[in-house]
Design an enzyme around this catalytic site. Structure first.
Site, mmCIF file in Angstrom:
data_model
loop_
_atom_site.group_PDB
_atom_site.id
_atom_site.type_symbol
_atom_site.label_atom_id
_atom_site.label_comp_id
_atom_site.label_asym_id
_atom_site.label_seq_id
_atom_site.Cartn_x
_atom_site.Cartn_y
_atom_site.Cartn_z
ATOM 1 N N ASP A 48 -7.026 1.727 -0.906
ATOM 2 C CA ASP A 48 -8.485 1.854 -0.761
ATOM 3 C C ASP A 48 -8.792 3.349 -0.073
ATOM 4 O OD1 ASP A 48 -8.721 1.204 1.853
ATOM 5 O OD2 ASP A 48 -10.187 -0.420 1.520
ATOM 6 N N CYS A 79 -5.227 -0.852 3.489
ATOM 7 C CA CYS A 79 -6.533 -0.457 3.536
ATOM 8 C C CYS A 79 -6.907 -0.405 5.056
ATOM 9 C CB CYS A 79 -7.435 -1.777 3.051
ATOM 10 S SG CYS A 79 -7.140 -3.366 3.813
ATOM 11 N N GLY A 80 -8.017 -0.542 5.710
ATOM 12 C CA GLY A 80 -8.204 -0.178 6.816
ATOM 13 C C GLY A 80 -7.550 -0.997 7.904
ATOM 14 N N THR A 81 -7.506 -2.272 7.492
ATOM 15 C CA THR A 81 -6.908 -3.372 8.318
ATOM 16 C C THR A 81 -5.719 -4.221 7.756
ATOM 17 O OG1 THR A 81 -8.227 -4.994 7.748
ATOM 18 C CG2 THR A 81 -9.046 -3.839 9.548
ATOM 19 N N GLY A 82 -5.723 -4.095 6.466
ATOM 20 C CA GLY A 82 -4.569 -4.822 5.593
ATOM 21 C C GLY A 82 -5.250 -6.083 5.441
ATOM 22 N N ILE A 83 -6.328 -6.728 6.035
ATOM 23 C CA ILE A 83 -6.751 -8.072 5.937
ATOM 24 C C ILE A 83 -7.143 -8.227 4.689
ATOM 25 C CG2 ILE A 83 -8.222 -9.675 7.035
ATOM 26 C CD1 ILE A 83 -7.929 -8.267 9.571
ATOM 27 N N MET A 108 -6.964 -6.662 1.773
ATOM 28 C CA MET A 108 -6.030 -6.586 0.723
ATOM 29 C C MET A 108 -5.196 -7.903 0.627
ATOM 30 S SD MET A 108 -6.264 -4.003 -1.048
ATOM 31 C CE MET A 108 -6.170 -2.172 -1.209
ATOM 32 N N HIS A 116 12.051 -16.294 5.435
ATOM 33 C CA HIS A 116 11.250 -17.562 5.230
ATOM 34 C C HIS A 116 10.085 -17.616 4.225
ATOM 35 C CE1 HIS A 116 12.571 -18.850 9.562
ATOM 36 N NE2 HIS A 116 13.656 -18.136 8.759
ATOM 37 N N HIS A 135 13.560 -23.258 2.843
ATOM 38 C CA HIS A 135 12.393 -22.470 2.604
ATOM 39 C C HIS A 135 11.944 -22.578 1.194
ATOM 40 C CE1 HIS A 135 12.757 -21.213 6.690
ATOM 41 N NE2 HIS A 135 14.096 -20.737 6.407
#
Ligand code: RB5
Length: 147
Positions: A13, A71-75, A77, A104, A139
């Protein structure tokens, strides 16, 4: 027989547009192809879920082996792309997270926060993410429980 070149979808973004060209260059250096889903450089404002959906679908339909979202934080996205079935997106702020997300959790999308980490760290995280194989075994059994 030559190994198949893996294609990586990338998207950002407006808060991730400075990092996106550096990611593109690093992908080439590492021997990957990329598919840039946008946003175009210079975009003033764009809602991150739109880019997350583009990249998640490219990975989901196997057009691309991995996705990278900035993005700004990656959160945001990570939250938005994880709504898509078979997507395992992870927001990494260090290389250890990237290593275990692959080894994992067989993560297939990496999200990065341009406002939180510097470019050198972002590129180092990217390299670890794309070069660490999934360990499988126990895993895989765990992934099967939610995929
Ligand atoms: C945009 O201002 C910002 O909210 C977005 O880039 C992202 O950080 C959301 O998670």
């Amino acid at each position: 027989m030559s190994a198949e070149i893996i294609k990586v979808a990338i998207g950002a973004d407006h808060a991730g547009l400075e990092l996106k060209p550096l990611i593109r260059d690093q992908l080439i250096r590492l021997g990957f192809q990329y598919l840039d889903a946008g946003a175009p450089e210079g975009t003033e404002r764009v809602d991150y879920p739109l880019l997350a959906a583009e990249v998640a679908q490219l990975v989901q339909n196997k057009e691309c082996g991995y996705g990278i979202l900035i993005c700004g934080t990656g959160i945001g996205m990570a939250m938005a792309s994880n709504r898509f079935r078979s997507i395992r997106a992870v927001n990494c702020s260090n290389e250890i997270m990237a290593r275990f997300a692959r080894a994992h959790n067989d993560a297939n999308i990496l999200t990065l926060g341009q406002r939180l980490i510097g470019p050198d760290l972002a590129l180092a995280i990217l390299e670890v993410f794309l070069t660490t194989p999934f360990e499988g075994g126990r895993h895989q059994g765990r992934l099967s429980l939610f995929n």
